[in-house]
Design a protein around this motif. Structure first.
Motif, PDB file in Angstrom:
ATOM      1  N   LEU A  22      -8.747 -17.628  55.937  1.00 28.61           N
ATOM      2  CA  LEU A  22      -7.804 -18.413  55.161  1.00 28.61           C
ATOM      3  C   LEU A  22      -6.652 -18.906  56.031  1.00 28.61           C
ATOM      4  O   LEU A  22      -6.205 -20.067  55.915  1.00 28.61           O
ATOM      5  CB  LEU A  22      -7.272 -17.576  53.996  1.00 28.61           C
ATOM      6  N   PHE A  23      -6.199 -18.056  56.929  1.00 28.81           N
ATOM      7  CA  PHE A  23      -5.120 -18.458  57.845  1.00 28.81           C
ATOM      8  C   PHE A  23      -5.588 -19.586  58.762  1.00 28.81           C
ATOM      9  O   PHE A  23      -4.878 -20.588  58.958  1.00 28.81           O
ATOM     10  CB  PHE A  23      -4.673 -17.248  58.663  1.00 28.81           C
ATOM     11  N   ILE A  24      -6.808 -19.447  59.314  1.00 21.57           N
ATOM     12  CA  ILE A  24      -7.337 -20.482  60.211  1.00 21.57           C
ATOM     13  C   ILE A  24      -7.518 -21.799  59.471  1.00 21.57           C
ATOM     14  O   ILE A  24      -7.202 -22.885  59.996  1.00 21.57           O
ATOM     15  CB  ILE A  24      -8.670 -20.015  60.829  1.00 21.57           C
ATOM     16  N   GLU A  25      -8.021 -21.750  58.246  1.00 26.51           N
ATOM     17  CA  GLU A  25      -8.225 -22.971  57.472  1.00 26.51           C
ATOM     18  C   GLU A  25      -6.902 -23.668  57.173  1.00 26.51           C
ATOM     19  O   GLU A  25      -6.809 -24.903  57.218  1.00 26.51           O
ATOM     20  CB  GLU A  25      -8.958 -22.644  56.175  1.00 26.51           C
ATOM     21  N   ASN A  26      -5.864 -22.901  56.878  1.00 19.29           N
ATOM     22  CA  ASN A  26      -4.556 -23.504  56.622  1.00 19.29           C
ATOM     23  C   ASN A  26      -3.995 -24.156  57.879  1.00 19.29           C
ATOM     24  O   ASN A  26      -3.401 -25.251  57.830  1.00 19.29           O
ATOM     25  CB  ASN A  26      -3.579 -22.455  56.091  1.00 19.29           C
ATOM     26  N   ASN A  31      -3.030 -29.155  61.041  1.00 16.58           N
ATOM     27  CA  ASN A  31      -3.285 -29.954  62.239  1.00 16.58           C
ATOM     28  C   ASN A  31      -3.980 -31.265  61.900  1.00 16.58           C
ATOM     29  O   ASN A  31      -3.682 -32.314  62.480  1.00 16.58           O
ATOM     30  CB  ASN A  31      -4.144 -29.152  63.232  1.00 16.58           C
ATOM     31  N   ASP A  32      -4.951 -31.202  60.964  1.00  9.87           N
ATOM     32  CA  ASP A  32      -5.635 -32.427  60.556  1.00  9.87           C
ATOM     33  C   ASP A  32      -4.652 -33.413  59.945  1.00  9.87           C
ATOM     34  O   ASP A  32      -4.735 -34.631  60.165  1.00  9.87           O
ATOM     35  CB  ASP A  32      -6.744 -32.118  59.554  1.00  9.87           C
ATOM     36  N   SER A  37      -1.836 -38.540  60.627  1.00 11.94           N
ATOM     37  CA  SER A  37      -0.612 -39.340  60.641  1.00 11.94           C
ATOM     38  C   SER A  37      -0.457 -40.066  61.964  1.00 11.94           C
ATOM     39  O   SER A  37      -0.093 -41.257  62.017  1.00 11.94           O
ATOM     40  CB  SER A  37       0.607 -38.445  60.389  1.00 11.94           C
ATOM     41  N   SER A  38      -0.748 -39.353  63.064  1.00 16.95           N
ATOM     42  CA  SER A  38      -0.611 -39.992  64.373  1.00 16.95           C
ATOM     43  C   SER A  38      -1.633 -41.090  64.569  1.00 16.95           C
ATOM     44  O   SER A  38      -1.343 -42.143  65.143  1.00 16.95           O
ATOM     45  CB  SER A  38      -0.744 -38.937  65.479  1.00 16.95           C
TER      46      SER A  38
END
Length: 330
Positions: A22-26, A31-32, A37-38
């Protein structure tokens, strides 16, 4: 740490896996979002059309819809829910049991074959009856439930059978098959008997400080076998190590004694007739007798328990005090 069951260990590992995933997915989602946005700003500067960006998003949505991708955290959570939805990890087996052996021990063996009775429960029938009479009215054997408890003599027999055996013979499986009971019932009977025996009122009935007459009789015994000058040394103390079945879960190394066993240090104070008048129990086997002796009743209240010129006899492991005499150390 204490030993965990298979279910507890599996639940612990799955919970950790769920939290990590769950931490990695968040983090990936954040990051996505930043990358998106960039890329949007770069495409605007480079002249990329919004129609191309929207087509990429639609293509990714089609891929997700086709494959029905699920996050790893949801998969782990689903497995964890399935684990706790059933009481048993494996399919239950019906094991035929009978209480005939228990009934035979408490009836025929007890009355006609006391040697066989003692081989099962490790005490004489008369001692069993005396112990039963002492604990049978304890509140732990009585409740307000509509379902009556198992007879107290059977509960006591089950507990004594476990206490008197070692290794595989004392396992829940062997005891349950011998007594014709379920595993949980065997544990429950054992806990009730231990609670009843450890009751303060029961302990006061079993063990009490000697009366003035009993102390005088002990002094006469010492005087008769030694000399008049030693008659005031009427109690004796010694320590023993009680081996444990396995290494304790908490601070296991501290229970490792000088005899290469995991054990508990027990201090016993007795009269010359071997009647136990006090004891100290609970310290690990690695403790020296002198250290364990300090935790008992006499060293902490010798002014109240012993007369002005009375003392306790001990071996060379005990300290020399006015109220504790041990052989002189070289």
């Amino acid at each position: 740490m204490p030993r965990l069951t298979t279910r507890q260990e599996s639940s612990r590992l799955l919970t950790q896996a769920f939290q990590i995933s769950l931490f990695i997915e968040n983090v990936e989602a954040m990051n996505d979002g930043m990358d998106w946005s960039s890329e949007s700003s770069d495409s605007a500067e480079g002249g990329q059309s919004m129609e191309e960006s929207e087509s990429d998003v639609d293509e990714w949505e089609d891929i997700k819809a086709g494959y029905q991708l699920l996050p790893l955290s949801q998969l782990t959570l689903s497995v964890l829910q399935n684990l706790h939805s059933s009481r048993f990890l494996e399919e239950r087996r019906h094991i035929p049991r009978t209480q005939e052996q228990l009934k035979l021990t408490l009836s025929v063996y007890k009355q006609q074959f006391p040697d066989l009775f003692k081989s099962f429960l490790r005490i004489q029938p008369t001692t069993f009856d005396a112990l039963l009479l002492t604990i049978q009215n304890n509140s732990v054997f009585h409740n307000q439930s509509q379902n009556e408890q198992i007879a107290v003599d059977r509960q006591l027999a089950v507990a004594l059978y476990r206490f008197g055996h070692f290794g595989n013979a004392a396992s829940l499986t062997k005891v349950a098959c011998w007594a014709g009971m379920g595993y949980g019932t065997v544990n429950l009977c054992t806990r009730r008997v231990i609670a009843a025996i450890c009751d303060e009122l029961v302990g006061a009935g079993f063990m009490s400080w000697p009366t003035a007459q009993e102390i005088e009789e002990a002094k006469l015994w010492v005087e008769r076998l030694t000399c008049t000058a030693w008659r005031n040394g009427w109690p004796m103390v010694d320590g023993t190590l009680v081996p444990l079945f396995a290494r304790p879960g908490f601070y296991g190394n501290s229970w490792y004694d000088r005899k290469s066993n995991y054990s508990m240090n027990v201090q016993v104070i007795s009269l010359p007739n071997l009647r136990i008048i006090d004891y100290g129990v609970g310290l690990p086997g690695s403790q020296h007798d002198a250290a364990a002796w300090k935790e008992t009743r006499i060293p902490q209240a010798y002014n109240e328990l012993l007369g002005p010129d009375e003392w306790v006899w001990g071996d060379s492991a005990y300290p020399l005090q006015r109220w504790c005499q041990a052989p002189y150390k070289k």
